[in-house]
Design a protein around this motif. Structure first.
Motif, PDB file in Angstrom:
ATOM      1  N   PHE A   1       8.693  -5.099 -16.977  1.00  0.00           N
ATOM      2  CA  PHE A   1       7.400  -5.773 -17.036  1.00  0.00           C
ATOM      3  C   PHE A   1       6.283  -4.797 -16.665  1.00  0.00           C
ATOM      4  O   PHE A   1       5.263  -4.714 -17.357  1.00  0.00           O
ATOM      5  CB  PHE A   1       7.408  -6.985 -16.092  1.00  0.00           C
ATOM      6  CG  PHE A   1       6.104  -7.717 -16.015  1.00  0.00           C
ATOM      7  CD1 PHE A   1       5.677  -8.508 -17.060  1.00  0.00           C
ATOM      8  CD2 PHE A   1       5.301  -7.614 -14.886  1.00  0.00           C
ATOM      9  CE1 PHE A   1       4.470  -9.186 -16.991  1.00  0.00           C
ATOM     10  CE2 PHE A   1       4.101  -8.289 -14.808  1.00  0.00           C
ATOM     11  CZ  PHE A   1       3.686  -9.076 -15.866  1.00  0.00           C
ATOM     12  N   SER A   2       6.487  -4.033 -15.584  1.00  0.00           N
ATOM     13  CA  SER A   2       5.451  -3.073 -15.187  1.00  0.00           C
ATOM     14  C   SER A   2       5.336  -1.926 -16.187  1.00  0.00           C
ATOM     15  O   SER A   2       4.243  -1.405 -16.425  1.00  0.00           O
ATOM     16  CB  SER A   2       5.724  -2.533 -13.786  1.00  0.00           C
ATOM     17  OG  SER A   2       6.866  -1.725 -13.778  1.00  0.00           O
ATOM     18  N   PHE A   3       6.456  -1.536 -16.805  1.00  0.00           N
ATOM     19  CA  PHE A   3       6.411  -0.489 -17.828  1.00  0.00           C
ATOM     20  C   PHE A   3       5.575  -0.939 -19.019  1.00  0.00           C
ATOM     21  O   PHE A   3       4.720  -0.183 -19.515  1.00  0.00           O
ATOM     22  CB  PHE A   3       7.835  -0.134 -18.258  1.00  0.00           C
ATOM     23  CG  PHE A   3       7.915   0.753 -19.464  1.00  0.00           C
ATOM     24  CD1 PHE A   3       7.373   2.022 -19.453  1.00  0.00           C
ATOM     25  CD2 PHE A   3       8.523   0.304 -20.625  1.00  0.00           C
ATOM     26  CE1 PHE A   3       7.433   2.842 -20.567  1.00  0.00           C
ATOM     27  CE2 PHE A   3       8.591   1.110 -21.739  1.00  0.00           C
ATOM     28  CZ  PHE A   3       8.040   2.379 -21.718  1.00  0.00           C
ATOM     29  N   ILE A   4       5.773  -2.161 -19.481  1.00  0.00           N
ATOM     30  CA  ILE A   4       4.994  -2.684 -20.617  1.00  0.00           C
ATOM     31  C   ILE A   4       3.525  -2.798 -20.244  1.00  0.00           C
ATOM     32  O   ILE A   4       2.637  -2.439 -21.037  1.00  0.00           O
ATOM     33  CB  ILE A   4       5.582  -4.029 -21.074  1.00  0.00           C
ATOM     34  CG1 ILE A   4       6.954  -3.806 -21.711  1.00  0.00           C
ATOM     35  CG2 ILE A   4       4.657  -4.740 -22.057  1.00  0.00           C
ATOM     36  CD1 ILE A   4       7.740  -5.070 -21.966  1.00  0.00           C
ATOM     37  N   ILE A   5       3.255  -3.253 -19.034  1.00  0.00           N
ATOM     38  CA  ILE A   5       1.865  -3.356 -18.582  1.00  0.00           C
ATOM     39  C   ILE A   5       1.215  -1.975 -18.542  1.00  0.00           C
ATOM     40  O   ILE A   5       0.055  -1.809 -18.929  1.00  0.00           O
ATOM     41  CB  ILE A   5       1.799  -4.033 -17.198  1.00  0.00           C
ATOM     42  CG1 ILE A   5       2.081  -5.522 -17.334  1.00  0.00           C
ATOM     43  CG2 ILE A   5       0.447  -3.832 -16.544  1.00  0.00           C
ATOM     44  CD1 ILE A   5       2.164  -6.255 -16.026  1.00  0.00           C
TER      45      ILE A   5
ATOM     46  N   TRP B   1      -3.512  -1.897 -11.995  1.00  0.00           N
ATOM     47  CA  TRP B   1      -3.434  -2.872 -13.077  1.00  0.00           C
ATOM     48  C   TRP B   1      -2.079  -3.587 -13.041  1.00  0.00           C
ATOM     49  O   TRP B   1      -1.995  -4.808 -13.149  1.00  0.00           O
ATOM     50  CB  TRP B   1      -3.649  -2.133 -14.393  1.00  0.00           C
ATOM     51  CG  TRP B   1      -3.373  -2.849 -15.657  1.00  0.00           C
ATOM     52  CD1 TRP B   1      -2.258  -2.746 -16.430  1.00  0.00           C
ATOM     53  CD2 TRP B   1      -4.228  -3.770 -16.339  1.00  0.00           C
ATOM     54  NE1 TRP B   1      -2.362  -3.532 -17.541  1.00  0.00           N
ATOM     55  CE2 TRP B   1      -3.567  -4.175 -17.509  1.00  0.00           C
ATOM     56  CE3 TRP B   1      -5.487  -4.290 -16.072  1.00  0.00           C
ATOM     57  CZ2 TRP B   1      -4.116  -5.092 -18.399  1.00  0.00           C
ATOM     58  CZ3 TRP B   1      -6.039  -5.196 -16.969  1.00  0.00           C
ATOM     59  CH2 TRP B   1      -5.351  -5.574 -18.116  1.00  0.00           C
ATOM     60  N   SER B   2      -1.023  -2.845 -12.853  1.00  0.00           N
ATOM     61  CA  SER B   2       0.327  -3.399 -12.814  1.00  0.00           C
ATOM     62  C   SER B   2       0.524  -4.311 -11.606  1.00  0.00           C
ATOM     63  O   SER B   2       1.122  -5.393 -11.723  1.00  0.00           O
ATOM     64  CB  SER B   2       1.344  -2.258 -12.798  1.00  0.00           C
ATOM     65  OG  SER B   2       2.642  -2.755 -12.676  1.00  0.00           O
ATOM     66  N   VAL B   3       0.029  -3.900 -10.448  1.00  0.00           N
ATOM     67  CA  VAL B   3       0.193  -4.710  -9.234  1.00  0.00           C
ATOM     68  C   VAL B   3      -0.591  -6.015  -9.327  1.00  0.00           C
ATOM     69  O   VAL B   3      -0.073  -7.090  -8.994  1.00  0.00           O
ATOM     70  CB  VAL B   3      -0.222  -3.896  -7.985  1.00  0.00           C
ATOM     71  CG1 VAL B   3      -0.402  -4.779  -6.775  1.00  0.00           C
ATOM     72  CG2 VAL B   3       0.798  -2.825  -7.705  1.00  0.00           C
ATOM     73  N   VAL B   4      -1.820  -5.945  -9.802  1.00  0.00           N
ATOM     74  CA  VAL B   4      -2.644  -7.157  -9.906  1.00  0.00           C
ATOM     75  C   VAL B   4      -2.014  -8.142 -10.889  1.00  0.00           C
ATOM     76  O   VAL B   4      -1.861  -9.332 -10.577  1.00  0.00           O
ATOM     77  CB  VAL B   4      -4.095  -6.800 -10.317  1.00  0.00           C
ATOM     78  CG1 VAL B   4      -4.869  -8.033 -10.731  1.00  0.00           C
ATOM     79  CG2 VAL B   4      -4.796  -6.096  -9.180  1.00  0.00           C
TER      80      VAL B   4
ATOM     81  N   ILE C   1       0.839  -1.205   0.000  1.00  0.00           N
ATOM     82  CA  ILE C   1       0.000   0.000   0.000  1.00  0.00           C
ATOM     83  C   ILE C   1       0.873   1.254   0.000  1.00  0.00           C
ATOM     84  O   ILE C   1       0.600   2.213  -0.738  1.00  0.00           O
ATOM     85  CB  ILE C   1      -0.961  -0.018   1.206  1.00  0.00           C
ATOM     86  CG1 ILE C   1      -2.010  -1.116   1.020  1.00  0.00           C
ATOM     87  CG2 ILE C   1      -1.637   1.329   1.403  1.00  0.00           C
ATOM     88  CD1 ILE C   1      -2.858  -1.376   2.245  1.00  0.00           C
ATOM     89  N   LEU C   2       1.949   1.245   0.802  1.00  0.00           N
ATOM     90  CA  LEU C   2       2.864   2.386   0.820  1.00  0.00           C
ATOM     91  C   LEU C   2       3.490   2.597  -0.555  1.00  0.00           C
ATOM     92  O   LEU C   2       3.540   3.723  -1.061  1.00  0.00           O
ATOM     93  CB  LEU C   2       3.965   2.168   1.868  1.00  0.00           C
ATOM     94  CG  LEU C   2       5.089   3.211   1.867  1.00  0.00           C
ATOM     95  CD1 LEU C   2       4.577   4.551   2.360  1.00  0.00           C
ATOM     96  CD2 LEU C   2       6.254   2.724   2.702  1.00  0.00           C
ATOM     97  N   PHE C   3       3.940   1.519  -1.181  1.00  0.00           N
ATOM     98  CA  PHE C   3       4.555   1.631  -2.506  1.00  0.00           C
ATOM     99  C   PHE C   3       3.550   2.126  -3.536  1.00  0.00           C
ATOM    100  O   PHE C   3       3.884   2.931  -4.409  1.00  0.00           O
ATOM    101  CB  PHE C   3       5.131   0.287  -2.955  1.00  0.00           C
ATOM    102  CG  PHE C   3       6.256  -0.215  -2.091  1.00  0.00           C
ATOM    103  CD1 PHE C   3       7.044   0.660  -1.355  1.00  0.00           C
ATOM    104  CD2 PHE C   3       6.531  -1.560  -2.010  1.00  0.00           C
ATOM    105  CE1 PHE C   3       8.082   0.199  -0.560  1.00  0.00           C
ATOM    106  CE2 PHE C   3       7.568  -2.031  -1.221  1.00  0.00           C
ATOM    107  CZ  PHE C   3       8.337  -1.152  -0.495  1.00  0.00           C
ATOM    108  N   LEU C   4       2.304   1.681  -3.437  1.00  0.00           N
ATOM    109  CA  LEU C   4       1.270   2.159  -4.362  1.00  0.00           C
ATOM    110  C   LEU C   4       1.019   3.654  -4.177  1.00  0.00           C
ATOM    111  O   LEU C   4       0.883   4.382  -5.166  1.00  0.00           O
ATOM    112  CB  LEU C   4      -0.030   1.381  -4.150  1.00  0.00           C
ATOM    113  CG  LEU C   4      -0.197   0.123  -4.954  1.00  0.00           C
ATOM    114  CD1 LEU C   4      -1.451  -0.623  -4.515  1.00  0.00           C
ATOM    115  CD2 LEU C   4      -0.243   0.409  -6.430  1.00  0.00           C
TER     116      LEU C   4
ATOM    117  N   LEU D   1       2.405 -15.473  -8.676  1.00  0.00           N
ATOM    118  CA  LEU D   1       1.789 -16.672  -8.118  1.00  0.00           C
ATOM    119  C   LEU D   1       1.822 -17.845  -9.091  1.00  0.00           C
ATOM    120  O   LEU D   1       1.958 -18.996  -8.681  1.00  0.00           O
ATOM    121  CB  LEU D   1       0.360 -16.366  -7.672  1.00  0.00           C
ATOM    122  CG  LEU D   1       0.247 -15.419  -6.479  1.00  0.00           C
ATOM    123  CD1 LEU D   1      -1.200 -15.066  -6.211  1.00  0.00           C
ATOM    124  CD2 LEU D   1       0.905 -16.020  -5.245  1.00  0.00           C
ATOM    125  N   VAL D   2       1.724 -17.567 -10.394  1.00  0.00           N
ATOM    126  CA  VAL D   2       1.816 -18.633 -11.390  1.00  0.00           C
ATOM    127  C   VAL D   2       3.251 -19.135 -11.500  1.00  0.00           C
ATOM    128  O   VAL D   2       3.502 -20.347 -11.513  1.00  0.00           O
ATOM    129  CB  VAL D   2       1.295 -18.140 -12.760  1.00  0.00           C
ATOM    130  CG1 VAL D   2       1.648 -19.111 -13.867  1.00  0.00           C
ATOM    131  CG2 VAL D   2      -0.208 -17.920 -12.701  1.00  0.00           C
TER     132      VAL D   2
END
Length: 194
Positions: A108-112, A53-56, A18-21, A63-64
């Motif tokens: 990965f988060s940048f592309i997302i 969106w990126s965190v989810v 939550i802090l990072f978000l 997890l996968v």
């Protein structure tokens, strides 16, 4: 059988997420507001949507992939998530695997976020004018004599570069928080104050 199941809640992990978000949303909204000339409200909405969106997707991917790892690595990751230290590893020395994983997560988060930004624009049907900066920005510096105002033309903002810059700002701030978190407080001299 239900009595044997124990629910473990990683409260510390949730609070830091939550802090990072909050840090990422605040920094990225500011960059979106300044670079894409969005309103403050719109930039906060975009930054919130893109970061959630990126965190989810990041946690679902984790997890996968975690189920595919060998048992020793799975235990080490769970130990790191719940207890803040992996087995048999020191956080004092730079770990090249940890650094490479951090770089992969950044891109990965940048592309997302790029994909999410385009999806949000299409879904909301935003006007193209909202993403263009005005090409007629006048110079507001007062002058001694009445001179005609000069017009400064600025290039059209690039959303991909803006998202890269926003992502870099937020990841730098998060990295700083993590470094401060794992630093020994004795180095800073806080133990002498109390």
């Amino acid at each position: 059988m239900v009595d044997n199941l124990t629910i473990v809640l990683p409260l510390q992990l949730i609070l830091f997420q939550i802090l990072f978000l909050l840090v990422a949303i605040a920094l990225e909204a500011r960059v979106l507001h300044r670079r894409l000339n969005l309103t403050r409200k719109t930039s906060v909405q975009y930054a919130t949507s893109l970061n959630l969106w990126s965190v989810v997707l990041g946690w679902l991917t984790f997890l996968v992939l975690e189920t595919l790892l060998p048992q020793f690595l799975r235990i080490q990751i769970v130990n790191f998530i719940f207890f803040d230290h992996p087995l048999g590893s020191q956080l004092d020395t730079p770990n090249p695997q940890l650094i490479s994983i951090g770089i992969m997560i950044f891109f990965f988060s940048f592309i997302i976020k790029i994909i999410g930004f385009e999806l949000i624009k299409q879904w909301i049907h935003d006007k193209p004018e909202q993403f263009e900066m005005s090409s007629d920005i006048s110079n507001k510096r007062p002058s001694l004599f009445k001179q005609p105002k000069r017009k400064i033309t600025q290039p059209k903002p690039n959303p991909a570069f803006t998202l890269l810059l926003a992502n870099a700002y937020s990841y730098s701030a998060i990295l700083l928080i993590l470094v401060l978190r794992f630093m020994d407080l004795n180095i800073l001299g806080f133990n002498t104050l109390f």
